[in-house]
Design a protein around this motif. Sequence first.
Motif, PDB file in Angstrom:
ATOM      1  N   MET A   1       0.793  -1.184   0.067  1.00  0.00           N
ATOM      2  CA  MET A   1       0.052  -0.096   0.023  1.00  0.00           C
ATOM      3  C   MET A   1       0.976   1.380  -0.137  1.00  0.00           C
ATOM      4  SD  MET A   1      -2.881  -1.095   2.617  1.00  0.00           S
ATOM      5  CE  MET A   1      -4.050   0.404   2.316  1.00  0.00           C
ATOM      6  N   LYS A   2       0.107   2.521  -0.274  1.00  0.00           N
ATOM      7  CA  LYS A   2       0.901   3.597  -0.310  1.00  0.00           C
ATOM      8  C   LYS A   2       0.355   4.466   0.595  1.00  0.00           C
ATOM      9  CE  LYS A   2       2.247   3.397  -5.200  1.00  0.00           C
ATOM     10  NZ  LYS A   2       2.552   3.953  -6.434  1.00  0.00           N
ATOM     11  N   PRO A   3       1.037   5.633   1.278  1.00  0.00           N
ATOM     12  CA  PRO A   3       0.347   6.573   1.997  1.00  0.00           C
ATOM     13  C   PRO A   3      -0.547   7.389   1.453  1.00  0.00           C
ATOM     14  CG  PRO A   3       2.951   6.446   2.334  1.00  0.00           C
ATOM     15  CD  PRO A   3       2.695   5.702   1.119  1.00  0.00           C
ATOM     16  N   ALA A   4      -1.453   7.762   2.300  1.00  0.00           N
ATOM     17  CA  ALA A   4      -2.547   8.877   1.846  1.00  0.00           C
ATOM     18  C   ALA A   4      -1.618  10.287   1.491  1.00  0.00           C
ATOM     19  CB  ALA A   4      -3.635   9.300   2.953  1.00  0.00           C
ATOM     20  N   PRO A   5      -1.852  11.020   0.374  1.00  0.00           N
ATOM     21  CA  PRO A   5      -1.382  12.250  -0.080  1.00  0.00           C
ATOM     22  C   PRO A   5      -0.844  13.159   1.080  1.00  0.00           C
ATOM     23  CG  PRO A   5      -3.229  11.786  -1.276  1.00  0.00           C
ATOM     24  CD  PRO A   5      -3.589  10.839  -0.246  1.00  0.00           C
TER      25      PRO A   5
ATOM     26  N   GLN B   1      11.408   5.248  11.162  1.00  0.00           N
ATOM     27  CA  GLN B   1      11.377   3.785  11.109  1.00  0.00           C
ATOM     28  C   GLN B   1      10.140   3.315  11.915  1.00  0.00           C
ATOM     29  OE1 GLN B   1      14.145   2.265   9.758  1.00  0.00           O
ATOM     30  NE2 GLN B   1      13.907   4.149   9.110  1.00  0.00           N
ATOM     31  N   SER B   2       9.222   4.281  12.658  1.00  0.00           N
ATOM     32  CA  SER B   2       8.188   3.766  12.951  1.00  0.00           C
ATOM     33  C   SER B   2       6.829   4.453  12.268  1.00  0.00           C
ATOM     34  CB  SER B   2       7.826   4.004  14.559  1.00  0.00           C
ATOM     35  OG  SER B   2       8.618   3.132  15.369  1.00  0.00           O
ATOM     36  N   LEU B   3       6.990   5.604  12.087  1.00  0.00           N
ATOM     37  CA  LEU B   3       5.989   6.173  11.184  1.00  0.00           C
ATOM     38  C   LEU B   3       5.704   5.984   9.976  1.00  0.00           C
ATOM     39  CD1 LEU B   3       3.838   8.479  11.558  1.00  0.00           C
ATOM     40  CD2 LEU B   3       5.512   9.974  10.821  1.00  0.00           C
ATOM     41  N   VAL B   4       6.724   5.538   9.041  1.00  0.00           N
ATOM     42  CA  VAL B   4       6.573   5.394   7.691  1.00  0.00           C
ATOM     43  C   VAL B   4       5.664   4.283   7.348  1.00  0.00           C
ATOM     44  CG1 VAL B   4       7.794   4.954   5.605  1.00  0.00           C
ATOM     45  CG2 VAL B   4       8.591   6.709   6.800  1.00  0.00           C
ATOM     46  N   PRO B   5       6.034   2.945   8.049  1.00  0.00           N
ATOM     47  CA  PRO B   5       5.306   1.901   8.023  1.00  0.00           C
ATOM     48  C   PRO B   5       3.942   2.108   8.429  1.00  0.00           C
ATOM     49  CG  PRO B   5       7.188   1.289   9.066  1.00  0.00           C
ATOM     50  CD  PRO B   5       7.258   2.830   8.908  1.00  0.00           C
ATOM     51  N   MET B   6       3.672   2.841   9.384  1.00  0.00           N
ATOM     52  CA  MET B   6       2.234   3.104  10.007  1.00  0.00           C
ATOM     53  C   MET B   6       1.467   3.774   8.789  1.00  0.00           C
ATOM     54  SD  MET B   6       2.590   3.960  13.971  1.00  0.00           S
ATOM     55  CE  MET B   6       0.678   3.688  14.047  1.00  0.00           C
ATOM     56  N   LEU B   7       2.219   4.718   8.037  1.00  0.00           N
ATOM     57  CA  LEU B   7       1.600   5.451   6.914  1.00  0.00           C
ATOM     58  C   LEU B   7       1.299   4.829   5.645  1.00  0.00           C
ATOM     59  CD1 LEU B   7       3.776   8.923   7.110  1.00  0.00           C
ATOM     60  CD2 LEU B   7       1.428   8.550   7.694  1.00  0.00           C
ATOM     61  N   ALA B   8       2.217   3.750   5.414  1.00  0.00           N
ATOM     62  CA  ALA B   8       2.243   2.997   4.234  1.00  0.00           C
ATOM     63  C   ALA B   8       1.057   2.041   4.303  1.00  0.00           C
ATOM     64  CB  ALA B   8       3.443   2.275   3.969  1.00  0.00           C
ATOM     65  N   LEU B   9       0.592   1.541   5.569  1.00  0.00           N
ATOM     66  CA  LEU B   9      -0.438   0.571   5.889  1.00  0.00           C
ATOM     67  C   LEU B   9      -1.636   1.438   6.081  1.00  0.00           C
ATOM     68  CD1 LEU B   9       1.376  -1.929   8.206  1.00  0.00           C
ATOM     69  CD2 LEU B   9       0.590  -2.326   5.930  1.00  0.00           C
TER      70      LEU B   9
END
Length: 292
Positions: free
Chosen positions: A1-5, A35-43
């Motif tokens: 998945m990709k982060p929301a804009p 390292q924590s935020l990017v995976p949460m955004l991607a998911l």
Amino acid sequence: MKPAPFTYHAPVDADEAVGLLAELGDEAKAIAGGQSLVPMLALRLASFGHLVDLRRLDELRGIERRGDDTVWIGAGTTQATVQRSDEARAAVPLLARATPFIGHFQIRSRGTVGGSLAHADSAAEYPAVALTLDAELEALSPRGRRTIPAARFLTGMWSTELADDELLTGVNFPVWKGRCGFAIEEFARRSGDFAIAGATVALRMDGDGHLDRCAIGLFGLGPTAVRARDTEAALLGSDPLEADAEEIGRSATEGLGSVPSDLHGSAPYRTRVGAAMVARAWRRAVQEALHG
């Protein structure tokens, strides 16, 4: 998945960063190593309209001895820098020993001290270390600077005392002196995973061999890292060689509320593991205090 804009911001100093956080409100999120935020955004477990990147803020990086009793570590300092630092290893041994437990070296090369503390994962090592050592955290906002004791900083799972327009800028760790011992133990399914349960111990012996300072931290056993303060108080003044490590572990984990129960383990299982980690850390810390 990709982060929301989202809209990307790259401030050049801390004042500009907190100005953006204040202006953009709860639609903004500061990002350091990610390292924590990017995976949460991607998911898409989290979504923000604006990301405020802190990588250009050199003032948030560094390890400095401030006076005889304190080491300051900038919030933007990477975990790998802490791991390599002779200053951190000598002055704050517990922090240095906790660092190799954090993920893998690639994560530690990007992950930051402040990022770990501000993310406030209950199974993370750095919040437990800060709590155990009675660290003080520095925060900056448009209203000025303030200092937050570690005991007040963690307010819940992934939540802290920081206001939406505040930025964590650094951490002051006390330097313990004398016959001290420090240890961290944790149990995880695989190396680099978050701990199912873990413990930190810091203690100091007086000239007669009795404890005059003692701190026991627990992580992975509730919504935040916690201190076993009743157990600590009962141990003060005692001879650590006469203490029963298993009993200390049971005492430290007795009466914990909100111990998680999930696919990694039930609440009773985590509690038993936590007690075992306290016992192991206690033995190691005592041996260090006795023999150096």
